[in-house]
Structure formats: structure tokens, C-alpha cells
Design an enzyme around this catalytic site. Structure first.
Site, PDB file in Angstrom:
ATOM      1  N   HIS A 227     -50.969   0.130  71.722  1.00 15.32           N
ATOM      2  CA  HIS A 227     -50.462  -0.628  70.581  1.00 15.32           C
ATOM      3  C   HIS A 227     -49.863  -1.986  70.938  1.00 15.32           C
ATOM      4  O   HIS A 227     -49.718  -2.847  70.068  1.00 15.32           O
ATOM      5  CB  HIS A 227     -49.398   0.210  69.850  1.00 15.32           C
ATOM      6  CG  HIS A 227     -49.324  -0.044  68.385  1.00 15.32           C
ATOM      7  ND1 HIS A 227     -49.467  -1.296  67.831  1.00 15.32           N
ATOM      8  CD2 HIS A 227     -49.110   0.789  67.337  1.00 15.32           C
ATOM      9  CE1 HIS A 227     -49.348  -1.223  66.516  1.00 15.32           C
ATOM     10  NE2 HIS A 227     -49.140   0.041  66.192  1.00 15.32           N
TER      11      HIS A 227
ATOM     12  N   TYR B 173     -40.891   3.515  55.968  1.00 14.67           N
ATOM     13  CA  TYR B 173     -41.473   2.366  56.683  1.00 14.67           C
ATOM     14  C   TYR B 173     -42.940   2.236  56.288  1.00 14.67           C
ATOM     15  O   TYR B 173     -43.715   3.171  56.446  1.00 14.67           O
ATOM     16  CB  TYR B 173     -41.357   2.621  58.190  1.00 14.67           C
ATOM     17  CG  TYR B 173     -41.801   1.509  59.107  1.00 14.67           C
ATOM     18  CD1 TYR B 173     -40.878   0.800  59.861  1.00 14.67           C
ATOM     19  CD2 TYR B 173     -43.143   1.168  59.260  1.00 14.67           C
ATOM     20  CE1 TYR B 173     -41.270  -0.198  60.734  1.00 14.67           C
ATOM     21  CE2 TYR B 173     -43.551   0.174  60.116  1.00 14.67           C
ATOM     22  CZ  TYR B 173     -42.614  -0.514  60.849  1.00 14.67           C
ATOM     23  OH  TYR B 173     -43.014  -1.506  61.717  1.00 14.67           O
TER      24      TYR B 173
ATOM     25  N   THR C 211     -46.510  -7.939  62.415  1.00 13.57           N
ATOM     26  CA  THR C 211     -46.213  -7.045  61.291  1.00 13.57           C
ATOM     27  C   THR C 211     -44.813  -7.299  60.748  1.00 13.57           C
ATOM     28  O   THR C 211     -43.977  -7.924  61.398  1.00 13.57           O
ATOM     29  CB  THR C 211     -46.311  -5.568  61.708  1.00 13.57           C
ATOM     30  OG1 THR C 211     -45.363  -5.310  62.749  1.00 13.57           O
ATOM     31  CG2 THR C 211     -47.716  -5.222  62.179  1.00 13.57           C
TER      32      THR C 211
END
Length: 779
Positions: free
Chosen positions: A480, A596, A609
Site C-alpha cells: 500500500h 472511515y 487520500t
């Protein structure tokens, strides 16, 4: 998405060294280093452009072009022949400044032409700079996002027309990078106001009053000083968030990447092109390297919102040839400019497979032959080799120490470098997984195999691992830190589309064409793993296995309806699903929680993000009304529309740089650098996200017409639970008539159950749809 796991209660230690004027050397150093790193990235891009000078020049002069340069020169020369001096004497001035003497300047005509060329080039470069700055100013306008669908204002129409006029018809991948605006630093007062609004439905009056006091104290006393550093960083660096986010949320995380950070992506699930494992790999890997070639040449079109607003393409730079290298305190991302091989794992053995023969990329049939050779290889694993990759699935500190102790010299170093310097990693599994609509559990088992496998048949440090099952089904496990899910989704859409519609297979399921049997077979990697290292490997495996065994994953396809009927409810599909998740969670747990949802900030340079806090006062009011059961459908529809409108507005604010959490995160970092204690920030950053959600993007590339090929559907992907007593939910609104959900939780929590929550989601979607009188055929 998975970043929410790392964003909770992270801590680090900084010793500030104060200087005069209430400045901190430590804080200034990190602001300075952020700017230096930004300029290093630019220099690397310039260096990369040297390998493809034509593309580097075209990108460097965008929105200009060599043709426009020639037009300016011809206009200048033409006006001169007509005795019109459009340069207002500048051409004559340049001519006088040219050196006298022999050579190319010996005739007056040559000197005049050269002077006009220099003047024209100056005008052209000035024009490019002006157009870029104008385009950057235009891209700062986000009013179009807040207008109702179908009701475009005249201002937005004029803005869109100007954007089109300033944008070339054929932009390259990175053409817009220098024209993208920087992510703005929100006002502290606005961020705190939105924060307090977001936690109001989660706190009672006494708790909310206490939080208000903490927030006011922070805003009045501490925040102004911290904010100055962020504003300074926003001027100096390309993005005031992204580098710190990458370092502190990802690279400094010491827990295992598997489940906690890495995520997975599924194959097409309703069709199957071939059952031959090696053949499927041949086509897919050939398509991947074709994509990498397009990426290197910048031939991929940038993603555009509305077809005119460019998204930042920076994250795509590290898609291939990238590995996360473990460190004791922090990891680093190692990215190479090129790699000509992939690393392959099969039955406990590691192989190095070359992708090229000389300068020629291997064709699909050649790659199929090479993978078949690996599948047919009967040699056993070497001592310690079989579970070696478990080191990448365990704790980062243990892996860093083992890497230093056992892989820093000799054949182990050479073999490890072959893996870490590979374009990507390929795992050949002996098991078969796929989605059978008649067997609901099949999708969940498929997802579990992609998320963690058996804990030692994935190299979790690589930018992505391509996973191949025995029946030809595929999937990805992606690290990630280097990029977010839409980036790997872009690659996957291209690859699956190329495999299905451009490469194809024979009637027996093999790649088209005849392979070259003279190719050298893949090379076995050689290891010398001592007993001490094998003990560390086993320890990491046990940690990873305990983590994997604790994950409950429930994946399902929701068939009653999809995007088509949701739009008839006059709301956005994402808001519809998010409100359904709130209703489902309340039914599941009997309370609301901090939620979230990941949104993107790629309309800004190097944006990644932002968090949308989906649990709002409006959504909780709707949920409570649904639970009471005494309201009319009209009242419930009104409450739902208010909640959906609020959610859409929050999502738009997050996308346009007016979110809450990234700003507070950076303020917290600066407070640590300054050695300033803030009870407000400490509490905010320690709040657990018990419901972490993410919508999976699709159709970023139009490789085929989905109406003509409705069964060419991927099922999206998923990630592990963020909190020990919470849920991780990803969903893909896959076309007009279906939605895929991926829900994760932990068996060790007595409060959560992924399948139970999935059933609540189903019912919530149907109950909300019923408010809008969805036809019985769909319910």
C-alpha cells in the site's frame, strides 16, 4: 482503506532543538527535507525523460508543441517580410547582441533569421508559462463539484470551455503535472468546526462539551504556531501531506504488512478465458509489460474527471520495479528505472524468469512455455527456502534484523536481490479458487487466498504479487505504501481487457502462436539458509499464521439491484451504500461508531487520500427513525435525502482539500517536532475507526463496452479489519445491476461477525430501496 489501521494511535519520538523566534530546528528541518524530496522527484523525472527524449520534450513544453513553435517562428518571419515588426524592436536588439565574425553569423540574412528564431522561442516559452499558470488557476476552481446534476451554471460552462481551450487534444501521462494546483492548507477554525460536527452524533452532551473545550484551547493557543509550519511547507513542497503520510502511516509501521496494510484484487469472476494456468500467465504478464512500456513512454492517457479535469499521475511512477525494504525504525521504497525479469514462487522454490530475449519482449506463447517449465520442475526446495517469504509477512523489525544478519552477502544476497529487483512477484499456487454463484462461500475463500495465502507463498514487500491458481484464475496482492487502490486498478483493467479482447487463446486454452524451445529455462535461485535463520523464518510464520487465522472474510454479490435503480432514487450510489452501512452497523452493534471512508485528492499535485467521516448527524437521524418504525415512508425518504446530501457534500469537501483528518494529522506531526503537547490532537489521533470503508473504482479505462459484455465483471477487492473489534468493508458498484461486498473482521472479537454484518447490509439496502418503492422484481 488499509491506511486507517496505521492512522490510529501511531507515535514517534522527536527531540526538538529550539532556536530564537519560537522556531524549532527539528520542525524546520523536516519542512526543508520535504521540499528537497519534492525537487529530487522532479530531477528524477527529468533524468527519466532522458531515456525517451522525445516524450520528455513533449511533456516539458505542454500545452505547447513543436508545431506551435514553428507557427510562432513562421509568423515572426512572415511579418518581417511584410515589413511589420511585431517584436517592437527586440529582434534588432538580439541581432546586435549576436557575436560578430565568421561562422554561422557571417551574413546579415542568417543573423536576422537567427534573431527571429530566438525571439520566437522566447515568445513561445513565455506563452507556455502563461498558459500553464492560467490552467493551474482554472483547475483551482471546484464549484462544478457542488452543482446539482444536470444544473450547470454559466460560470462552470465558461470555465469548462477555457479548460478545453488550454488543454491539448492528446496529452501524455504526465503532461498536466506542472499545471496541477497544490493541496491547500485549510483554516484551522474550519477544520475544527468540521471535526466537532463529525463527532457530535458519537458523544453525549458532557463528552461533547469537554471536546469543545479541548478544541477551543487548541485553536486559540497551540494551532496558530503549528499552522505556520504547514503553510511554509505548502509553499516549499509539492504537497504538504503526502510525504509525511507515506513515511509515518506506512513506512514507519512495524506491524506485519499482511492483512494490516496490503490489500487484494480479484479477477473477472463471471467468465473464464482458459483453465490452463501457464497460458493465462503468458497472456497476463505479456499485457503487464506492454502496460509498463506504455507507462515508460507516457502513452497512457491521464485519468480525467468530466473528461477535462486531470488527476495526478505521480503514483503510477512506482508501479513496477519497486520493493519495500525493511528497516529497524522505518522501511524505504526501492524503485528501479527498469527490470527485465520477474521472480516466481512455486512449491517452495524461487525462480528468476527473464521477460526479454535480447531487446525483444517475450511473446505470450514463450512466457507460457517458461511457466510450464517451472510447473513441471520436480526439484525440491532447499533447506529453509519453502517458508522464506514468511519473513515479509511477519514483524518488520524481525525481518530487518534477519535481512542484515543472513542476507547481506554471498548467494543469499544475490538471490534476495533477484527478488527485490524484479519487475514484480509471481506466485504459482497448487490450489484452485474461483467464484461459483451457486456456492456463496467460494468468493470468500477466493478472497482469503488472495489476502494472505498460506503466509509464505506471497512476497508482501513487492509493489504487487500476481497470484495464479491451478485453474487459471488470477488475483493481486498489493503493497500500500507506493500507491492507492485506483492505481493498481488502472493496471488491472488494462491487463484483463487486453487478455480478453486483444490476445486471446486457442480452442484448447493455450496462447496463440508457437513458442521458441531454444529459450533458456528459468533459473532456480540458490540459498544457503542457516539454522538460526530458519528459526527466525518459523517465528515470523507463526506470527503471520496467527494473524491470518484470526481474519474472518465474507464476500458476496448483491444481486437485487445496482447503480441503475439507485440513481432512480435521485442520490449518488456511494451515499446510498454508505447510509446503508450505517443502518447495518447500528443493527449489528446497537450503536454508532467513527466511520472511515477513503476519498482521493488527486486533483492536486501528488495528492493521495482524505477521510470522509460517514457517520453524520443526518445519517444517524435517519437510522434512528428507521429503527423506531413509527415514521411514514415520506418522512424517512426526506431524512434519507438529507443524509445523502450531507454525505455527498462531505465527500466533495474531502476531494477539494477541505477534509478534516489529513490536516489534523500534519498538525500533530508538527506538534511532535516542536515538542508541544496537545491533549486535543492526542485524543483525535487515538480514536479508533471501527468501521473502515472504501469504494473500489472501475471503468477507469474503456477497454470494452460493458453493455455488450455485461459478464466481464471483476469482483473488486478487499482488505483486513482496521480495529480488533471493528469491520473493514470494501464494495464495488459493478454496473447497473449488482454490487460486490468484501467484509472483514476478527474471529477473536466477540462483538463482530463478518457474515452477520453482511446479512445486515443486504437487509439495509433492501429496506432503503423499499422506501423509494423499488419494483418487487428487484427485491
Amino acid at each position: 482503506m488499509a491506511e486507517a489501521h496505521q492512522a490510529v494511535a501511531f507515535q514517534f519520538t522527536v527531540t526538538p532543538d529550539g532556536v530564537d523566534f519560537r522556531l524549532s530546528r527539528e520542525a524546520l528541518k523536516h519542512v526543508y527535507l520535504s521540499g528537497i524530496n519534492s525537487w529530487k522527484k522532479r530531477l528524477i523525472r527529468i533524468k527519466g525523460a532522458c531515456f525517451c527524449p522525445q516524450n520528455g520534450i513533449l511533456r516539458g513544453v505542454y500545452p505547447g508543441s513543436p508545431t506551435s513553435w514553428l507557427v510562432v517562428i513562421m509568423a515572426t518571419v512572415g511579418s518581417s517580410f511584410c515589413n511589420v515588426d511585431i517584436s517592437l524592436g527586440l529582434v534588432s536588439c538580439i541581432q546586435r547582441c549576436l557575436p560578430q565574425g565568421c561562422g554561422p553569423y557571417q551574413t546579415p540574412q542568417t543573423r536576422a533569421l537567427l534573431s527571429m528564431a530566438i525571439f520566437s522561442t522566447g515568445v513561445w516559452v513565455t506563452g507556455i508559462f502563461f498558459f500553464r499558470q492560467t490552467l493551474k488557476l482554472l483547475l483551482c476552481y471546484h464549484g462544478w463539484m457542488f452543482e446539482m446534476h444536470g444544473k450547470t451554471s454559466n460560470l462552470t460552462r465558461i470555465w469548462a470551455m477555457c479548460i478545453r481551450l488550454l488543454s491539448s487534444r492528446h496529452p501524455m501521462l504526465y503532461s498536466f503535472q506542472t499545471s496541477l494546483p497544490k493541496l491547500p492548507v485549510p483554516r484551522v477554525s474550519a477544520t475544527i468546526q468540521r471535526y466537532l460536527e463529525s463527532v457530535r452524533p458519537l458523544l453525549d452532551d458532557e463528552e461533547y462539551y469537554r471536546m469543545e473545550l479541548l478544541a477551543k484551547e487548541f485553536q486559540d493557543k497551540t494551532a496558530p504556531r503549528l499552522q505556520k509550519y504547514l503553510v511554509l511547507k505548502s509553499w516549499w513542497a509539492s504537497n504538504y501531506v503526502s510525504d509525511w503520510w507515506e513515511e509515518y502511516i506506512y513506512l514507519r509501521g512495524r506491524s506485519p504488512l499482511m492483512v494490516n496494510s496490503n490489500y487484494y484484487v480479484m479477477d473477472l469472476v463471471l467468465i473464464k478465458n482458459t483453465d490452463v494456468q501457464a497460458a493465462r500467465l503468458g497472456n497476463i504478464i505479456h499485457a503487464m509489460i506492454m502496460y509498463r512500456r506504455k507507462l515508460d513512454r507516457e502513452e497512457i492517457k491521464p485519468v480525467m474527471a468530466l473528461g477535462i479535469v486531470p488527476m495526478c499521475s505521480y503514483q503510477m511512477e512506482r508501479m513496477f520495479n519497486t520493493t519495500r525494504i525493511p528497516g529497524k525504525d522505518t522501511d524505504v521504497l526501492q524503485h528501479l528505472s527498469d527490470s527485465r525479469h520477474v521472480a516466481v514462487y512455486h512449491k517452495g522454490r524461487f525462480f528468476k524468469l527473464w521477460l526479454y530475449e535480447g531487446a525483444r519482449l517475450l511473446k505470450p506463447q514463450d512466457l507460457e512455455m517458461q511457466f510450464q517449465r517451472i510447473l513441471d520442475d520436480p526439484s525440491p526446495p532447499q533447506p529453509g527456502e519453502e517458508k522464506l517469504a514468511a519473513l515479509t509477512a511477519g514483524g518488520r523489525v524481525e525481518w530487518a534484523q534477519a535481512r542484515q544478519a543472513f542476507f547481506s552477502s554471498g548467494k543469499n544476497k544475490a538471490a534476495l536481490e533477484a527478488i527485490e529487483r524484479a519487475a514484480f512477484f509471481v506466485a504459482l499456487d497448487e490450489e484452485s479458487y474461483s467464484y461459483d454463484p451457486e456456492d456463496e462461500a467460494s468468493l470468500s475463500l477466493y478472497g482469503k487466498a488472495l489476502l494472505h495465502g498460506n503466509c509464505y507463498n506471497r512476497w508482501f514487500d513487492k509493489s504487487f504479487t500476481l497470484i495464479s491458481f491451478k485453474n487459471g484464475q488470477l488475483g493481486l496482492n498489493a503493497e500500500h505504501a507506493w500507491a492507492d487502490a485506483p492505481i493498481i486498478g488502472h493496471l488491472w483493467e488494462f491487463v484483463l481487457g487486453t487478455d480478453s479482447f486483444h490476445l486471446g487463446y486457442t480452442e484448447t486454452g493455450h496462447c496463440l502462436g508457437k513458442p521458441n524451445p531454444a529459450l533458456a529455462p528459468p533459473t532456480r535461485l540458490q540459498w544457503d539458509i542457516p539454522k538460526q535463520c530458519q528459526a527466525v523464518i518459523e517465528s515470523s510464520y507463526q506470527v503471520a499464521k496467527a494473524l491470518a487465522d484470526d481474519v474472518e472474510l465474507y464476500c458476496f454479490q448483491f444481486l437485487p439491484f445496482g447503480k441503475g435503480l439507485i440513481k432512480k432514487c435521485r442520490t449518488s450510489p456511494d451515499a446510498f451504500v454508505q447510509i446503508a452501512l450505517q443502518l447495518a452497523h447500528f443493527r449489528d452493534r446497537g450503536k454508532f461508531c467513527l466511520t472511515y471512508e477513503a476519498s482521493m485528492t488527486r486533483m492536486f499535485r501528488e495528492g493521495r487520500t482524505e477521510t470522509v467521516r460517514s457517520c453524520t448527524s443526518e445519517s444517524t437521524a435517519f437510522v434512528q427513525a428507521m429503527m423506531e418504525g413509527s415514521h411514514t415512508k415520506a418522512d424517512l425518504r426526506d431524512l434519507f435525502q438529507k443524509a445523502a446530501k450531507k454525505h455527498q457534500n462531505m465527500y466533495r469537501l474531502a476531494m477539494t482539500g477541505a477534509g478534516i483528518d489529513r490536516h489534523l494529522f500534519c498538525l500533530y506531526l508538527v506538534s511532535k517536532y516542536l515538542g508541544v503537547s496537545s491533549p486535543f490532537l492526542a485524543e483525535v489521533l487515538s480514536e479508533p475507526w471501527r468501521l473502515s470503508t472504501s469504494q473500489i473504482p472501475q471503468s477507469q479505462i474503456r477497454m470494452f463496452d460493458p453493455e455488450q459484455h455485461p459478464n466481464h465483471l471483476g469482483a473488486g477487492g478487499g482488505f483486513g479489519p482496521v480495529a480488533d473489534d471493528g469491520y473493514g468493508v470494501s464494495y464495488m458498484i459493478a454496473g447497473e445491476n449488482t454490487i460486490f461486498f468484501h467484509i472483514s473482521s476478527k474471529f477473536s472479537s466477540s462483538e463482530t461477525n463478518a457474515q452477520r454484518f453482511g446479512n445486515h447490509i443486504r437487509k439495509a439496502l433492501l429496506d432503503i430501496a423499499d422506501l423509494f418503492q423499488v419494483p418487487k422484481a428487484y427485491s
